[in-house]
Design an enzyme around this catalytic site. Structure first.
Site, PDB file in Angstrom:
ATOM      1  N   GLY A  26       2.771  -4.276  -6.131  1.00  0.00           N
ATOM      2  CA  GLY A  26       1.862  -3.139  -6.251  1.00  0.00           C
ATOM      3  C   GLY A  26       0.990  -2.951  -5.021  1.00  0.00           C
ATOM      4  O   GLY A  26       0.872  -1.836  -4.495  1.00  0.00           O
TER       5      GLY A  26
ATOM      6  N   ARG B 177       4.099   8.645 -11.151  1.00  0.00           N
ATOM      7  CA  ARG B 177       5.040   8.097 -12.138  1.00  0.00           C
ATOM      8  C   ARG B 177       5.688   9.206 -12.964  1.00  0.00           C
ATOM      9  O   ARG B 177       6.816   9.041 -13.430  1.00  0.00           O
ATOM     10  CB  ARG B 177       4.319   7.119 -13.053  1.00  0.00           C
ATOM     11  CG  ARG B 177       4.039   5.837 -12.313  1.00  0.00           C
ATOM     12  CD  ARG B 177       3.434   4.791 -13.180  1.00  0.00           C
ATOM     13  NE  ARG B 177       3.443   3.526 -12.446  1.00  0.00           N
ATOM     14  CZ  ARG B 177       2.753   2.460 -12.794  1.00  0.00           C
ATOM     15  NH1 ARG B 177       1.996   2.491 -13.875  1.00  0.00           N
ATOM     16  NH2 ARG B 177       2.832   1.363 -12.089  1.00  0.00           N
TER      17      ARG B 177
ATOM     18  N   GLY C 133       5.207  -6.351 -11.329  1.00  0.00           N
ATOM     19  CA  GLY C 133       5.670  -7.571 -11.989  1.00  0.00           C
ATOM     20  C   GLY C 133       7.175  -7.616 -12.135  1.00  0.00           C
ATOM     21  O   GLY C 133       7.808  -8.660 -11.942  1.00  0.00           O
TER      22      GLY C 133
ATOM     23  N   LYS D 261      -2.464 -15.232  -3.906  1.00  0.00           N
ATOM     24  CA  LYS D 261      -2.218 -16.577  -4.436  1.00  0.00           C
ATOM     25  C   LYS D 261      -0.762 -17.010  -4.318  1.00  0.00           C
ATOM     26  O   LYS D 261       0.139 -16.242  -4.630  1.00  0.00           O
ATOM     27  CB  LYS D 261      -2.607 -16.611  -5.918  1.00  0.00           C
ATOM     28  CG  LYS D 261      -4.116 -16.678  -6.141  1.00  0.00           C
ATOM     29  CD  LYS D 261      -4.432 -16.664  -7.625  1.00  0.00           C
ATOM     30  CE  LYS D 261      -3.997 -17.928  -8.317  1.00  0.00           C
ATOM     31  NZ  LYS D 261      -4.201 -17.834  -9.784  1.00  0.00           N
TER      32      LYS D 261
HETATM   33  P1  ADP Z   1       1.324  -7.527  -4.319  1.00  0.00           P
HETATM   34  O1  ADP Z   1       0.592  -6.681  -5.334  1.00  0.00           O
HETATM   35  O2  ADP Z   1       1.892  -6.689  -3.190  1.00  0.00           O
HETATM   36  O3  ADP Z   1       2.341  -8.431  -4.939  1.00  0.00           O
HETATM   37  P2  ADP Z   1      -0.764  -9.507  -4.344  1.00  0.00           P
HETATM   38  O4  ADP Z   1      -1.333  -8.901  -5.573  1.00  0.00           O
HETATM   39  O5  ADP Z   1      -0.124 -10.827  -4.437  1.00  0.00           O
HETATM   40  O6  ADP Z   1       0.227  -8.470  -3.618  1.00  0.00           O
HETATM   41  O7  ADP Z   1      -1.926  -9.681  -3.253  1.00  0.00           O
HETATM   42  C1  ADP Z   1      -2.685  -8.616  -2.783  1.00  0.00           C
HETATM   43  C2  ADP Z   1      -4.078  -9.021  -2.487  1.00  0.00           C
HETATM   44  O8  ADP Z   1      -4.122 -10.150  -1.630  1.00  0.00           O
HETATM   45  C3  ADP Z   1      -4.832  -7.926  -1.766  1.00  0.00           C
HETATM   46  O9  ADP Z   1      -5.848  -7.435  -2.617  1.00  0.00           O
HETATM   47  C4  ADP Z   1      -5.405  -8.609  -0.549  1.00  0.00           C
HETATM   48  O10 ADP Z   1      -6.748  -8.244  -0.272  1.00  0.00           O
HETATM   49  C5  ADP Z   1      -5.313 -10.064  -0.917  1.00  0.00           C
HETATM   50  N1  ADP Z   1      -5.306 -10.909   0.282  1.00  0.00           N
HETATM   51  C6  ADP Z   1      -4.452 -10.880   1.312  1.00  0.00           C
HETATM   52  N2  ADP Z   1      -4.792 -11.754   2.272  1.00  0.00           N
HETATM   53  C7  ADP Z   1      -5.905 -12.384   1.829  1.00  0.00           C
HETATM   54  C8  ADP Z   1      -6.764 -13.387   2.382  1.00  0.00           C
HETATM   55  N3  ADP Z   1      -6.502 -13.933   3.569  1.00  0.00           N
HETATM   56  N4  ADP Z   1      -7.816 -13.771   1.641  1.00  0.00           N
HETATM   57  C9  ADP Z   1      -8.066 -13.214   0.446  1.00  0.00           C
HETATM   58  N5  ADP Z   1      -7.311 -12.270  -0.114  1.00  0.00           N
HETATM   59  C10 ADP Z   1      -6.241 -11.855   0.573  1.00  0.00           C
HETATM   60 MG    MG Z   2      -1.010  -7.176  -6.737  1.00  0.00          MG
END
Ligand code: ADP
Ligand code: MG
Length: 394
Positions: free
Chosen positions: A351, A35, A374, A198
């Site tokens: 992230g 960063r 975010g 989620k």
């Molecule tokens: P980003 O930060 O890219 O927006 P998220 O924070 O929404 O992504 O999600 C990332 C997390 O989702 C990771 O830690 C990953 O392990 C988890 N994840 C992905 N697939 C599954 C799954 N099938 N079951 C549980 N967790 C999952």
């Molecule tokens: Mg995330």
């Protein structure tokens, strides 16, 4: 279009820049300075063009207290090394006080000073006008270059712009250009890939993207909430119970709007949520009662790759599986690799998705990786970010 540092005379002016120096620290040592290096182009431009540069940032969550665990002093040191020039660390628990004002007053063109953590003041996150004015009183021009906090209306990201001419730095300029163009002006076909844990967190992103994309690909933990909405058995897979109805709505919306919405057709299941566990690859409707879906299966990978290969633009947010565990990282890796090999405009937001691409060593093969978790999500939701909205239009 927002004005940038290039659109304003900075020579012999005092310029206050909101950076994102929220770096990871371990025992006072910076463990990753990405960063800080990312902020260098804007800082160097201002120095080279005769501005006196005052930098500010938050670090961690000191919650309005001058908690020295969150001092920006290590950042000032690292920045001095990177710029090969002394960065004056303007240390005050109040961030701005009489002494700091004097230091800012005597700051010369080409010199750089860094204020203490703006979140040492509880007024920061309240977007308090008095604190905004205090910050503004140090300078003639405000530059926002902290995309990661641009979705927050705080004193140092938004409030200050009421008292100074406000323009963007190069980082925010780049984010608006790539995220903005990808979503509003995509080279078609436009494919969005959504994953992560989620659905609840991302309903409004999916909702907004449904109005823009040709194809919407779903993977990761959110798939199982969609399966549930379709009436499939999902074993012990992660389920966002509260979002089942919303997932159902999204499926209906997609079919009404003619968007091709794809769910995984096969799944890599694990018995327990850990790397070393019994695994099984099965069809999406065949998840055993005592297993959980932890990655997209090989057939799904092939189907998704086909979409990526023929895409003009791909926006990707959210890993396809539990990529932190080697045995469940393949889906995410294959998608990342397909993106890296494609001629499409490839934009990564989020992230964990950015971390995955980084971990696979494919980061430099993407068109753009957003630095704001975010903030990039809110951008993809079609929201105007407060820290961008306050900047002057061209
Ligand atoms: P980003 O930060 O890219 O927006 P998220 O924070 O929404 O992504 O999600 C990332 C997390 O989702 C990771 O830690 C990953 O392990 C988890 N994840 C992905 N697939 C599954 C799954 N099938 N079951 C549980 N967790 C999952
Ligand atoms: Mg995330």
């Amino acid at each position: 279009m927002k004005k940038t540092v290039r659109d304003i005379e900075v020579k012999d002016r005092k310029v206050i820049v909101r950076c994102d120096f929220n770096v990871p620290l371990k025992d006072g040592i910076i463990t990753d300075d990405t960063r800080i290096t990312a902020a260098l182009p804007t800082i160097r431009y201002l120095m080279d063009n005769g501005a006196a540069v005052i930098l500010m940032s938050h670090l961690g969550r000191p919650d309005g207290n001058a908690d020295m665990k969150f001092t920006l002093e290590p950042v000032a040191k690292r920045l001095s090394e990177l710029l090969e020039k002394k960065v004056i660390f303007a240390s005050s628990p109040l961030v701005v006080d009489e002494n700091i004002r004097k230091q800012a007053d005597t700051l010369k063109p080409g010199q750089v000073m860094l204020l203490e953590n703006v979140r040492f003041r509880k007024e920061e996150t309240k977007n308090d006008s008095k604190f905004s004015k205090e910050l503004a009183s140090l300078a003639d021009i405000f530059v926002n270059d902290a995309f990661g906090t641009a979705h927050r209306a705080h004193a140092s990201t938004a409030g200050i712009a009421s008292y100074l001419p406000a323009v963007s730095g190069f980082l925010i300029e780049k984010e608006i250009e790539f995220l903005g163009n990808a979503v509003e002006n995509p080279v078609r076909p436009f494919v969005a890939i959504m994953g992560g844990a989620k659905v609840g967190d991302k309903i409004s992103v999916i909702d907004n993207l449904l109005k823009k994309v040709d194809t919407l690909i779903i993977g990761g933990g959110m798939s199982y909430t969609f399966y549930k909405a379709l009436g499939y058995e999902i074993g012990t897979s992660i389920l966002d119970e509260a979002s089942i109805d919303l997932a159902d709505d999204l499926l209906k919306k997609a079919s009404l709007s003619g968007v091709k919405m794809m769910l995984p057709v096969d799944v890599v299941c694990g018995k327990e949520f850990k790397n070393e566990t019994d695994t099984l690859i099965c069809g999406s409707r065949e998840i055993p009662a005592d297993m959980m879906g932890m990655d997209i299966g090989p057939e799904t990978v092939e189907l998704y790759k086909e979409q990526i290969e023929s895409a003009g633009t791909v926006v990707w947010n959210g890993p396809m599986g539990v990529f932190e565990m080697e045995n469940f990282a393949r889906g995410t890796y294959e998608i990342a690799r397909a993106l890296s090999e494609s001629d499409a405009v490839t934009v990564i937001g989020g992230g964990d998705s950015a971390a995955a691409v980084e971990q696979f060593g494919l980061a430099d093969k993407m068109t753009h990786i957003s630095t704001g978790g975010g903030a990039s999500l809110e951008f993809l939701e079609g929201k105007e970010l407060p820290g961008v909205a306050v900047l002057e239009d061209k």
